[in-house]
Scaffold this active site. Structure first.
Site, PDB file in Angstrom:
ATOM      1  N   LYS A  37       3.253 -16.122   9.381  1.00 61.18           N
ATOM      2  CA  LYS A  37       2.028 -16.902   8.945  1.00 61.18           C
ATOM      3  C   LYS A  37       2.335 -18.629   9.575  1.00 61.18           C
ATOM      4  CE  LYS A  37       0.804 -14.684   4.962  1.00 61.18           C
ATOM      5  NZ  LYS A  37       0.838 -14.992   3.156  1.00 61.18           N
ATOM      6  N   HIS A  84      -3.278  19.029  12.992  1.00 62.70           N
ATOM      7  CA  HIS A  84      -3.492  19.177  14.536  1.00 62.70           C
ATOM      8  C   HIS A  84      -2.755  18.011  15.205  1.00 62.70           C
ATOM      9  CE1 HIS A  84      -6.056  22.778  14.068  1.00 62.70           C
ATOM     10  NE2 HIS A  84      -6.592  22.191  13.029  1.00 62.70           N
ATOM     11  N   GLU A  96       5.029  -3.381   1.437  1.00 64.61           N
ATOM     12  CA  GLU A  96       5.205  -4.711   1.059  1.00 64.61           C
ATOM     13  C   GLU A  96       6.092  -4.849   0.111  1.00 64.61           C
ATOM     14  OE1 GLU A  96       2.397  -8.283   2.616  1.00 64.61           O
ATOM     15  OE2 GLU A  96       1.812  -7.358   0.680  1.00 64.61           O
TER      16      GLU A  96
END
Length: 448
Positions: free
Chosen positions: A422, A310, A281
């Site tokens: 937003k 793995h 960010e």
């Protein structure tokens, strides 16, 4: 003991194609300027104001009455609390009895509006002995407003006074939550106005839940203070944060656009999540300070050792050489388990060894394999998971992020790229003053 940073496997001749002394010299002056700027214009997050601890401790006699603290927050408000909880409390803390917890609280963090997550927490608490810590700097975060409304509704349904079971952490002056505090008399803590959410873990945002579950917040600040002081040294060889920024900046310019952080401890995995938000960010920006389009940033990726040996290490060793890998290693674990003798010759190499020996050997083996394949990597070693060490970790990476922003010539303290999403969300949910029309797609590719 301080954290130890080993940058050796980022440099020639340890790996082919690694950084050289000439590479370092080419940006050393700019890094020094970044450090001087940090000293002369110290960000509020690095000032570690004593009032942050004092304001939290002023509530200690009240907080100790609660068996459970539920943090309602998202982004830095959630990730910082999760990082503190998992790194500095046993993994089974919330399953322990109050006596086993020495009277300290369980801590749950609701950092999403997933109904399954919210329900799973509500199913495990008794509202009568629970404190909800509602955290939003703006005081209007949609996700937090939703979970606040749900929590308040439950308290009222139980006939409980929300003011006695809710603590609000928000901006000292503005926003809906501050208005609520003033109008209804809720207890509150302040989010420092000059500290962004992703840098707020060492403020009341993170300190309240830490204190509630018995973490030494003075020691946490002491570690951070010492790290910030080292981060102000102009000698790069004495400044881990500056070296992190310098090396990652140089590798970004060499096409290493991915930063992997691989923790060899399940308790450290939320430290990595915290780092992901901080790095992504802060540094992922479309425009530089001159207003030029640069589309810069380095994508942070989470990995857990030995689990992800793995799943991811095949790619890291033989896939595109586009990553810088940071290992987090703990030398001393709080608990130990010895692998027993089984009587089978095939397993004799494990007999009477500690699980931690195997885990640390796997970290060393993975690091060495990456070096053999000329994949740049570095290591951060914790002698143990203590508040002091975790405080150092937060501070070093916050400072490194500020330095990296300076080197990239971008603002690491804003996040304009999240605003449109937003606004669209507000419009879709019918919030007054917000409109947005989702356009019909001219081409649709849908498979059911």
């Amino acid at each position: 003991m301080s954290l130890k940073f080993d940058f050796s496997n980022l440099f020639e001749p340890n790996i082919s194609g690694g950084l050289t002394d000439e590479d370092v010299k080419s940006v050393e002056e700019k890094v020094t300027s970044a450090v001087r700027n940090f000293v002369e214009n110290t960000p509020d997050f690095a000032k570690l104001d004593r009032s942050w601890i004092d304001s939290v401790k002023s509530l200690e006699d009240w907080i100790i009455n609660f068996d459970t603290v539920v943090v309602l927050g998202i982004g830095g408000s959630g990730l910082g609390n999760l990082a503190l909880h998992y790194s500095l409390r046993p993994l089974n803390w919330n399953e322990m009895t109050r006596e086993e917890r020495n009277g300290y609280a369980r801590v749950f963090v609701v950092d999403n509006v997933d109904p399954d997550l919210m329900s799973s927490v509500l199913d495990r608490i008794d509202p009568k002995t629970t404190l909800f810590n509602v955290i939003s700097k703006s005081g209007s975060t949609a996700e937090v407003m939703a979970t606040y409304s749900i929590a308040r509704g439950i308290l009222e349904a139980y006939g409980l006074d929300p003011r006695e079971h809710m603590l609000i952490t928000t901006d000292p002056e503005k926003g809906f939550l501050r208005k609520l505090v003033k109008e209804e008399g809720f207890r509150s803590l302040e989010v420092p106005p000059g500290v962004g959410g992703r840098f707020s873990v060492l403020t009341p945002v993170g300190l309240l839940s830490a204190m509630a579950e018995g973490i030494d917040i003075d020691e946490l600040h002491e570690g951070a203070k010492d790290a910030f002081e080292k981060s102000m040294k102009e000698n790069i060889l004495e400044n881990p944060a500056a070296m992190i920024a310098l090396t990652h900046y140089l590798y970004l310019n060499k096409g290493k656009s991915i930063s992997v952080m691989m923790a060899y401890s399940n308790r450290m995995i939320y430290l990595v999540d915290w780092y992901r938000q901080l790095w992504a960010e802060s540094l992922g920006k479309r425009y530089n300070l001159k207003g030029e389009e640069v589309f810069t940033g380095q994508t942070p990726v989470k990995a857990l050792g030995a689990t992800d040996q793995h799943s991811q290490i095949q790619l890291y060793n033989e896939g595109p050489n586009d990553k810088v890998i940071t290992f987090l290693r703990v030398e001393n674990f709080d608990r130990e388990i010895v692998i027993p003798e089984t009587g089978r010759a095939e397993l004799s190499y494990l007999a009477r060894k500690k699980l931690s020996e195997l885990l640390l050997a796997e970290q060393t083996g993975t690091e060495e394999a990456l070096r053999e394949n000329n994949r740049p990597n570095m290591r951060v070693t914790f002698d143990g998971l203590t508040p002091y060490n975790v405080g150092q970790f937060f501070a070093y990476y916050e400072a490194a992020t500020a330095f990296m922003g300076y080197l990239l010539e971008i603002n690491p303290f804003d996040q304009p790229g999240v605003e449109l999403g937003k606004k669209i969300t507000f419009a879709l949910m019918g919030r007054e003053g917000y409109t947005y029309e989702i356009k019909e797609r001219s081409k649709k590719v849908i498979i059911e």
